[in-house]
Design an enzyme around this catalytic site. Structure first.
Site, PDB file in Angstrom:
ATOM      1  N   HIS A   1       0.817  -1.211   0.000  1.00 17.76           N
ATOM      2  CA  HIS A   1       0.000   0.000   0.000  1.00 17.76           C
ATOM      3  C   HIS A   1       0.858   1.273   0.000  1.00 17.76           C
ATOM      4  O   HIS A   1       2.003   1.266   0.469  1.00 17.76           O
ATOM      5  CB  HIS A   1      -0.958   0.001   1.190  1.00 17.76           C
TER       6      HIS A   1
ATOM      7  N   GLU B   1       0.785   4.079   1.669  1.00 18.73           N
ATOM      8  CA  GLU B   1       1.238   4.647   2.948  1.00 18.73           C
ATOM      9  C   GLU B   1       2.426   3.851   3.488  1.00 18.73           C
ATOM     10  O   GLU B   1       3.394   4.423   3.982  1.00 18.73           O
ATOM     11  CB  GLU B   1       0.094   4.636   3.972  1.00 18.73           C
TER      12      GLU B   1
ATOM     13  N   CYS C   1      -6.033   2.041   5.270  1.00 13.82           N
ATOM     14  CA  CYS C   1      -6.647   0.803   5.770  1.00 13.82           C
ATOM     15  C   CYS C   1      -6.059   0.469   7.149  1.00 13.82           C
ATOM     16  O   CYS C   1      -5.117   1.130   7.607  1.00 13.82           O
ATOM     17  CB  CYS C   1      -6.389  -0.338   4.786  1.00 13.82           C
TER      18      CYS C   1
ATOM     19  N   CYS D   1      -2.218  -0.186   7.121  1.00 12.41           N
ATOM     20  CA  CYS D   1      -1.437   1.051   7.002  1.00 12.41           C
ATOM     21  C   CYS D   1      -1.554   1.870   8.284  1.00 12.41           C
ATOM     22  O   CYS D   1      -0.587   2.508   8.710  1.00 12.41           O
ATOM     23  CB  CYS D   1      -1.899   1.866   5.803  1.00 12.41           C
TER      24      CYS D   1
END
Ligand SMILES: O=c1ccn([C@H]2C[C@H](O)[C@@H](COP(=O)(O)O)O2)c(=O)[nH]1
Ligand SMILES: [Zn+2]
Length: 165
Positions: free
Chosen positions: A78, A80, A104, A107
């Site tokens: 992801h 981040e 999410c 993250c």
């Protein structure tokens, strides 16, 4: 001559960098970019959602449905997390992260553990999903603040025409 007045704000600048980072993503459905900024408003990390180093964009799946192992979900790193891992080698305590999509739960955990203290997001399109409810629960508990990016700007155009500089 007076200075320009229509320059972009810090929020627009850093979210712009996050969005531009997202343009590197190969995900056909959702391109997410993230940008980490320190207390002096200096960029210390950026990333986008993509496959881990060594996992080919061409060989791994990008679909969303069907057998879990035949979708992108187990493989994509992801935005981040990539921004945290790509940071320039500093302690991220007290930094803020600009991200195109609300983080999410996975993250969120990485954000909290890294010491980042503020999340600035553009879209919260998955707000009802358990993962994102969990993110907010963790942020609230751990003292990480979050807010939607502060802007009235709808679009920023970039020109690569040297005559426009
Ligand atoms: O915190 C997050 C959540 C999701 N992403 C990435 C992971 C995927 O590549 C897409 C989501 O795909 P959908 O097709 O919208 O389900 O976004 C992320 O980078 N950060
Ligand atoms: Zn995530």
């Amino acid at each position: 001559m007076a200075k320009r007045t229509d320059y972009i704000s810090w929020d627009e600048y850093f979210m712009g960098v996050a969005l531009l980072s997202g343009r590197r993503s190969k995900d056909p459905s959702t391109q997410v970019g993230a940008c980490i900024v320190n207390k002096q408003n200096k960029i210390v990390g950026a990333g986008y959602n993509g496959l881990p180093i060594g996992c080919s964009d061409d060989d791994f799946p990008w679909g969303k449905q069907g057998d879990f192992l035949q979708t992108k979900y187990p493989y994509v790193c992801h935005a981040e997390l990539n921004a945290i891992l790509n940071n320039i080698g500093m302690d991220l305590t007290g930094c803020r992260i600009y991200t195109a999509l609300f983080p999410c739960n996975e993250c969120a955990k990485a954000i909290i553990q890294s010491g980042i203290k503020e999340v600035v997001f553009l879209s919260d399109k998955y707000a009802g999903n358990d993962s994102f409810v969990a993110s907010k629960h963790m942020f609230d508990t751990a003292g990480v603040s979050y807010r939607k990016v502060n802007t009235q700007v709808k679009k920023i155009e970039l020109s690569f025409d040297e005559g426009d500089v």
